[in-house]
Design a protein around this motif. Structure first.
Motif, mmCIF file in Angstrom:
data_model
loop_
_atom_site.group_PDB
_atom_site.id
_atom_site.type_symbol
_atom_site.label_atom_id
_atom_site.label_comp_id
_atom_site.label_asym_id
_atom_site.label_seq_id
_atom_site.Cartn_x
_atom_site.Cartn_y
_atom_site.Cartn_z
ATOM 1 N N UNK A 56 0.893 -1.332 0.148
ATOM 2 C CA UNK A 56 0.103 0.162 -0.017
ATOM 3 C C UNK A 56 0.964 1.294 0.002
ATOM 4 N N UNK A 57 0.758 2.142 -0.829
ATOM 5 C CA UNK A 57 1.608 3.254 -1.336
ATOM 6 C C UNK A 57 1.109 4.434 -0.365
ATOM 7 N N UNK A 58 2.014 5.454 -0.122
ATOM 8 C CA UNK A 58 1.722 6.589 0.725
ATOM 9 C C UNK A 58 0.723 7.695 0.008
ATOM 10 N N UNK A 59 0.190 8.762 0.756
ATOM 11 C CA UNK A 59 -0.186 9.751 0.306
ATOM 12 C C UNK A 59 0.323 10.493 -1.104
ATOM 13 N N UNK A 65 0.801 -4.620 -5.862
ATOM 14 C CA UNK A 65 1.207 -3.297 -5.620
ATOM 15 C C UNK A 65 -0.204 -2.441 -6.147
ATOM 16 N N UNK A 66 -0.987 -2.030 -5.194
ATOM 17 C CA UNK A 66 -2.216 -1.382 -5.536
ATOM 18 C C UNK A 66 -2.354 0.065 -5.988
ATOM 19 N N UNK A 67 -2.955 0.558 -6.656
ATOM 20 C CA UNK A 67 -3.369 1.838 -6.667
ATOM 21 C C UNK A 67 -4.686 2.356 -5.835
ATOM 22 N N UNK A 68 -4.491 2.892 -4.644
ATOM 23 C CA UNK A 68 -5.803 3.163 -4.021
ATOM 24 C C UNK A 68 -6.804 4.080 -4.598
ATOM 25 N N UNK A 69 -8.076 3.695 -4.629
ATOM 26 C CA UNK A 69 -9.021 4.540 -5.203
ATOM 27 C C UNK A 69 -8.727 5.994 -5.138
ATOM 28 N N UNK A 70 -8.859 6.770 -6.353
ATOM 29 C CA UNK A 70 -8.419 8.126 -6.468
ATOM 30 C C UNK A 70 -7.052 8.431 -6.579
#
Length: 272
Positions: free
Chosen positions: A15-18, A40-45
């Motif tokens: 999970x990446x950071x802001x 390795x996801x891209x969080x929604x948005x």
């Protein structure tokens, strides 16, 4: 939810950071692929995952969506790595898993996670999330390209180690997916989210946890690391001397070495 997948072995979800996205792990994925199945996801948005207007952007909502991703991807046993804002989300994923007796999550790796004991961002985040602050942010940081380097430089202990592709890589979601708008929505609930994390800490103390932190982190204070470590029964702290908030970009070889040792073991690597 867009994601990158690579490798074989027990699953490791990243999970990446802001303001980050799966791009953040470009030096991690090739090195770790022989040792784990990586998601390795891209969080929604964020990144190139498009969010619905009005979506709940609280950390708890992000944690719920991560668990939905795990379900949809058919992931069984897995470890969870989160950095910065993603580290806070990872802790809430662990709390939700404990509450629901969901045994799939085995271990945590937290890289300079946002936490209640770091004062960094506690006052700036609500300002950026306010209507005035959000407007000011969009009309300065978003438009003034020279500030890209200023922002990125603060994330590194040594500015000479900023990878040459970083500025353009992190700019792409801003140009193509309203990433700054999503970031402003996230920080609106920052203070409430910190309180949520603090309440969740007793629920996650039994997860074996590896903490990784740069000693020159100007985004999430390294001084909060020991306080956070004490909340876990089985936790080791790996520090990177002179490194900033993004050790996986500033010192990728050393970061990957520690992470590979973690993936190859059923326990936590020793103190470093």
């Amino acid at each position: 939810m867009r994601y990158l997948q690579a490798g074989t072995g027990r699953a490791l979800v990243l999970i990446h950071g802001l303001m980050g996205y799966s791009f953040s792990w470009r030096f991690t994925l090739p090195a770790l692929a022989p040792h784990a199945t990586l998601y390795a996801i891209d969080n929604m948005g964020a990144g190139f995952s498009v969010a619905a207007e009005g979506m709940d952007c609280s950390m708890r909502a992000c944690a719920e969506r991560l668990l939905q991703f795990v379900d949809a991807a058919g992931i069984t046993d897995y470890d969870l790595l989160g950095t910065s804002h993603g580290g806070a989300v990872a802790m809430l994923v662990a709390a939700l898993s404990a509450e629901r007796h969901d045994l799939r999550l085995k271990r945590l790796v937290l890289v300079a996670p946002v936490n209640p004991w770091s004062r960094h961002g506690r006052f700036l985040a609500p300002l950026v999330g306010s209507p005035f602050g959000s407007l000011l942010f969009r009309h300065t940081i978003v438009r003034w390209r020279f500030l890209d380097y200023v922002w990125l430089r603060r994330m590194f202990g040594d500015g000479s180690k900023i990878p040459p592709d970083s500025i353009e890589g992190y700019r792409q979601p801003v140009l193509k997916n309203r990433a700054f708008h999503n970031g402003a929505q996230i920080v609106r609930t920052w203070i409430a989210d910190l309180a949520d994390i603090e309440q969740a800490m007793p629920k996650i103390r039994d997860y074996p946890t590896l903490l990784m932190w740069g000693t020159r982190d100007r985004a999430v204070s390294f001084r909060s690391a020991e306080k956070l470590r004490q909340n876990f029964r089985d936790c080791r702290l790996v520090s990177f001397e002179g490194v900033g908030h993004l050790p996986y970009e500033e010192e990728p070889e050393e970061f990957n070495r520690v992470l590979i040792a973690f993936c190859r073991s059923d326990t936590i690597v020793p103190n470093h």
